[in-house]
Design a protein around this motif. Structure first.
Motif, PDB file in Angstrom:
ATOM      1  N   THR A  31     -39.221 -26.872 -26.119  1.00  0.00           N
ATOM      2  CA  THR A  31     -38.368 -26.176 -27.075  1.00  0.00           C
ATOM      3  C   THR A  31     -38.200 -24.693 -26.778  1.00  0.00           C
ATOM      4  OG1 THR A  31     -40.229 -25.782 -28.576  1.00  0.00           O
ATOM      5  CG2 THR A  31     -38.918 -27.772 -28.952  1.00  0.00           C
ATOM      6  N   LEU A  32     -39.089 -24.107 -25.990  1.00  0.00           N
ATOM      7  CA  LEU A  32     -38.966 -22.690 -25.685  1.00  0.00           C
ATOM      8  C   LEU A  32     -37.897 -22.474 -24.618  1.00  0.00           C
ATOM      9  CD1 LEU A  32     -42.695 -21.542 -25.524  1.00  0.00           C
ATOM     10  CD2 LEU A  32     -41.051 -21.110 -27.339  1.00  0.00           C
ATOM     11  N   PRO A  33     -37.141 -21.390 -24.743  1.00  0.00           N
ATOM     12  CA  PRO A  33     -36.142 -21.103 -23.711  1.00  0.00           C
ATOM     13  C   PRO A  33     -36.818 -20.855 -22.366  1.00  0.00           C
ATOM     14  CG  PRO A  33     -36.010 -19.532 -25.538  1.00  0.00           C
ATOM     15  CD  PRO A  33     -37.184 -20.408 -25.789  1.00  0.00           C
ATOM     16  N   LYS A  34     -36.131 -21.213 -21.322  1.00  0.00           N
ATOM     17  CA  LYS A  34     -36.654 -21.004 -19.977  1.00  0.00           C
ATOM     18  C   LYS A  34     -35.964 -19.784 -19.383  1.00  0.00           C
ATOM     19  CE  LYS A  34     -38.812 -24.998 -20.045  1.00  0.00           C
ATOM     20  NZ  LYS A  34     -39.449 -25.045 -21.304  1.00  0.00           N
ATOM     21  N   PHE A  35     -36.726 -18.746 -19.089  1.00  0.00           N
ATOM     22  CA  PHE A  35     -36.166 -17.512 -18.557  1.00  0.00           C
ATOM     23  C   PHE A  35     -36.628 -17.255 -17.124  1.00  0.00           C
ATOM     24  CE2 PHE A  35     -34.087 -15.535 -22.115  1.00  0.00           C
ATOM     25  CZ  PHE A  35     -34.625 -16.195 -23.201  1.00  0.00           C
ATOM     26  N   GLU A  36     -37.268 -18.198 -16.516  1.00  0.00           N
ATOM     27  CA  GLU A  36     -37.897 -17.939 -15.236  1.00  0.00           C
ATOM     28  C   GLU A  36     -36.898 -17.649 -14.130  1.00  0.00           C
ATOM     29  OE1 GLU A  36     -38.776 -20.659 -17.137  1.00  0.00           O
ATOM     30  OE2 GLU A  36     -40.610 -19.770 -17.905  1.00  0.00           O
ATOM     31  N   ASN A  37     -36.098 -18.620 -13.773  1.00  0.00           N
ATOM     32  CA  ASN A  37     -35.243 -18.493 -12.590  1.00  0.00           C
ATOM     33  C   ASN A  37     -33.809 -18.928 -12.868  1.00  0.00           C
ATOM     34  OD1 ASN A  37     -37.274 -17.604 -10.686  1.00  0.00           O
ATOM     35  ND2 ASN A  37     -38.161 -19.648 -10.931  1.00  0.00           N
ATOM     36  N   LEU A  38     -33.242 -18.442 -13.925  1.00  0.00           N
ATOM     37  CA  LEU A  38     -31.865 -18.800 -14.240  1.00  0.00           C
ATOM     38  C   LEU A  38     -30.902 -18.091 -13.301  1.00  0.00           C
ATOM     39  CD1 LEU A  38     -31.893 -18.512 -18.136  1.00  0.00           C
ATOM     40  CD2 LEU A  38     -31.974 -20.594 -16.775  1.00  0.00           C
ATOM     41  N   THR A  39     -29.885 -18.811 -12.881  1.00  0.00           N
ATOM     42  CA  THR A  39     -28.827 -18.174 -12.108  1.00  0.00           C
ATOM     43  C   THR A  39     -27.889 -17.470 -13.082  1.00  0.00           C
ATOM     44  OG1 THR A  39     -27.307 -20.045 -12.235  1.00  0.00           O
ATOM     45  CG2 THR A  39     -28.907 -20.044 -10.400  1.00  0.00           C
ATOM     46  N   LEU A  40     -27.060 -16.612 -12.569  1.00  0.00           N
ATOM     47  CA  LEU A  40     -26.096 -15.909 -13.407  1.00  0.00           C
ATOM     48  C   LEU A  40     -25.155 -16.899 -14.087  1.00  0.00           C
ATOM     49  CD1 LEU A  40     -25.007 -13.283 -14.496  1.00  0.00           C
ATOM     50  CD2 LEU A  40     -23.634 -13.061 -12.403  1.00  0.00           C
ATOM     51  N   GLU A  41     -24.746 -17.916 -13.391  1.00  0.00           N
ATOM     52  CA  GLU A  41     -23.857 -18.931 -13.985  1.00  0.00           C
ATOM     53  C   GLU A  41     -24.554 -19.691 -15.118  1.00  0.00           C
ATOM     54  OE1 GLU A  41     -20.569 -19.059 -13.539  1.00  0.00           O
ATOM     55  OE2 GLU A  41     -20.964 -17.348 -12.239  1.00  0.00           O
ATOM     56  N   GLU A  42     -25.839 -19.989 -14.959  1.00  0.00           N
ATOM     57  CA  GLU A  42     -26.591 -20.654 -16.029  1.00  0.00           C
ATOM     58  C   GLU A  42     -26.698 -19.749 -17.254  1.00  0.00           C
ATOM     59  OE1 GLU A  42     -29.665 -23.594 -13.659  1.00  0.00           O
ATOM     60  OE2 GLU A  42     -30.085 -21.432 -13.655  1.00  0.00           O
ATOM     61  N   ILE A  43     -26.909 -18.466 -17.016  1.00  0.00           N
ATOM     62  CA  ILE A  43     -26.966 -17.515 -18.128  1.00  0.00           C
ATOM     63  C   ILE A  43     -25.631 -17.478 -18.853  1.00  0.00           C
ATOM     64  CG2 ILE A  43     -27.118 -15.065 -18.711  1.00  0.00           C
ATOM     65  CD1 ILE A  43     -29.195 -14.816 -16.425  1.00  0.00           C
ATOM     66  N   LYS A  44     -24.557 -17.366 -18.107  1.00  0.00           N
ATOM     67  CA  LYS A  44     -23.219 -17.305 -18.713  1.00  0.00           C
ATOM     68  C   LYS A  44     -22.916 -18.578 -19.507  1.00  0.00           C
ATOM     69  CE  LYS A  44     -21.047 -13.966 -15.642  1.00  0.00           C
ATOM     70  NZ  LYS A  44     -19.922 -13.718 -14.711  1.00  0.00           N
ATOM     71  N   ASP A  45     -23.387 -19.714 -19.003  1.00  0.00           N
ATOM     72  CA  ASP A  45     -23.210 -20.969 -19.741  1.00  0.00           C
ATOM     73  C   ASP A  45     -23.974 -20.947 -21.059  1.00  0.00           C
ATOM     74  OD1 ASP A  45     -21.423 -22.535 -18.439  1.00  0.00           O
ATOM     75  OD2 ASP A  45     -22.897 -23.896 -17.556  1.00  0.00           O
ATOM     76  N   ARG A  46     -25.197 -20.469 -21.022  1.00  0.00           N
ATOM     77  CA  ARG A  46     -26.036 -20.447 -22.217  1.00  0.00           C
ATOM     78  C   ARG A  46     -25.489 -19.534 -23.309  1.00  0.00           C
ATOM     79  NH1 ARG A  46     -32.398 -20.874 -21.143  1.00  0.00           N
ATOM     80  NH2 ARG A  46     -32.349 -22.670 -19.778  1.00  0.00           N
ATOM     81  N   ILE A  47     -24.969 -18.373 -22.918  1.00  0.00           N
ATOM     82  CA  ILE A  47     -24.560 -17.431 -23.960  1.00  0.00           C
ATOM     83  C   ILE A  47     -23.312 -17.875 -24.711  1.00  0.00           C
ATOM     84  CG2 ILE A  47     -25.708 -15.475 -22.892  1.00  0.00           C
ATOM     85  CD1 ILE A  47     -23.007 -14.425 -22.046  1.00  0.00           C
ATOM     86  N   LYS A  48     -22.658 -18.905 -24.250  1.00  0.00           N
ATOM     87  CA  LYS A  48     -21.508 -19.452 -24.986  1.00  0.00           C
ATOM     88  C   LYS A  48     -21.930 -20.004 -26.340  1.00  0.00           C
ATOM     89  CE  LYS A  48     -19.014 -20.588 -20.773  1.00  0.00           C
ATOM     90  NZ  LYS A  48     -18.544 -21.668 -19.895  1.00  0.00           N
ATOM     91  N   GLU A  49     -23.225 -20.293 -26.508  1.00  0.00           N
ATOM     92  CA  GLU A  49     -23.753 -20.830 -27.763  1.00  0.00           C
ATOM     93  C   GLU A  49     -24.170 -19.742 -28.752  1.00  0.00           C
ATOM     94  OE1 GLU A  49     -23.587 -24.109 -28.274  1.00  0.00           O
ATOM     95  OE2 GLU A  49     -22.703 -24.195 -26.256  1.00  0.00           O
ATOM     96  N   THR A  50     -23.873 -18.497 -28.439  1.00  0.00           N
ATOM     97  CA  THR A  50     -24.296 -17.375 -29.275  1.00  0.00           C
ATOM     98  C   THR A  50     -23.609 -17.412 -30.637  1.00  0.00           C
ATOM     99  OG1 THR A  50     -24.639 -16.027 -27.313  1.00  0.00           O
ATOM    100  CG2 THR A  50     -24.422 -14.853 -29.415  1.00  0.00           C
TER     101      THR A  50
END
Length: 152
Positions: free
Chosen positions: A27-46
């Motif tokens: 359940t905890l977010p994974k911040f270890e080795n995200l690519t920039l594209e993965e980050i951009k995908d995730r922030i769409k849920e903001t």
């Protein structure tokens, strides 16, 4: 008898610990080795953003009494996310260091941190070991959306 009871207690504690570890790890977010594209995908849920003074914490936003500004207006959130998604990376693989800018926490519908960013003088999307430096071509628009520099 006493040894058997102690073994059962120890086994129970270990079992409960393992179950909790598995639950928390999924359940905890994974911040270890995200690519920039993965980050951009995730922030769409903001659904909300918290602006705080600089902190090293990536997965837990600052305490409520330390939040400089909360942005939960759907239109402003969408604009901020759209601008962030549109930005290109300026430099890659910058090792996270000590910062002095505000931290922007992108928050989901469950009030959990999706990802964090550092900036508004510069702009970095952060993971555990990396900062992705974003192109500043639209930084003035981002600043305007959060009322920077004072965050009010």
């Amino acid at each position: 008898m006493k040894n058997i009871a102690n073994k059962k207690i120890v086994l129970s504690v270990i079992t409960i610990s393992l179950v909790l570890l598995i639950i928390l790890n999924t359940t905890l977010p994974k911040f270890e080795n995200l690519t920039l594209e993965e980050i951009k995908d995730r922030i769409k849920e903001t659904k909300k953003k918290y602006i705080c003074e600089y902190r090293d914490a990536l997965t837990v936003a600052c305490p409520k009494d330390e939040i400089l500004k909360t942005i939960d207006n759907e239109e402003e959130i969408k604009k901020f996310v759209d601008i962030t998604i549109s930005l290109d990376e300026k430099n890659s693989n910058i090792i996270a260091g000590i910062g002095n800018e505000n931290i922007i926490y992108f928050i989901d519908k469950n009030d959990k941190v999706i990802i964090s960013a550092e900036g508004l003088n510069s702009y970095y999307l952060r993971t555990k070991n990396k900062k992705y430096e974003m192109d500043l071509s639209r930084i003035e628009e981002l600043r305007e959306l959060v009322g920077y520099p004072n965050g009010n």
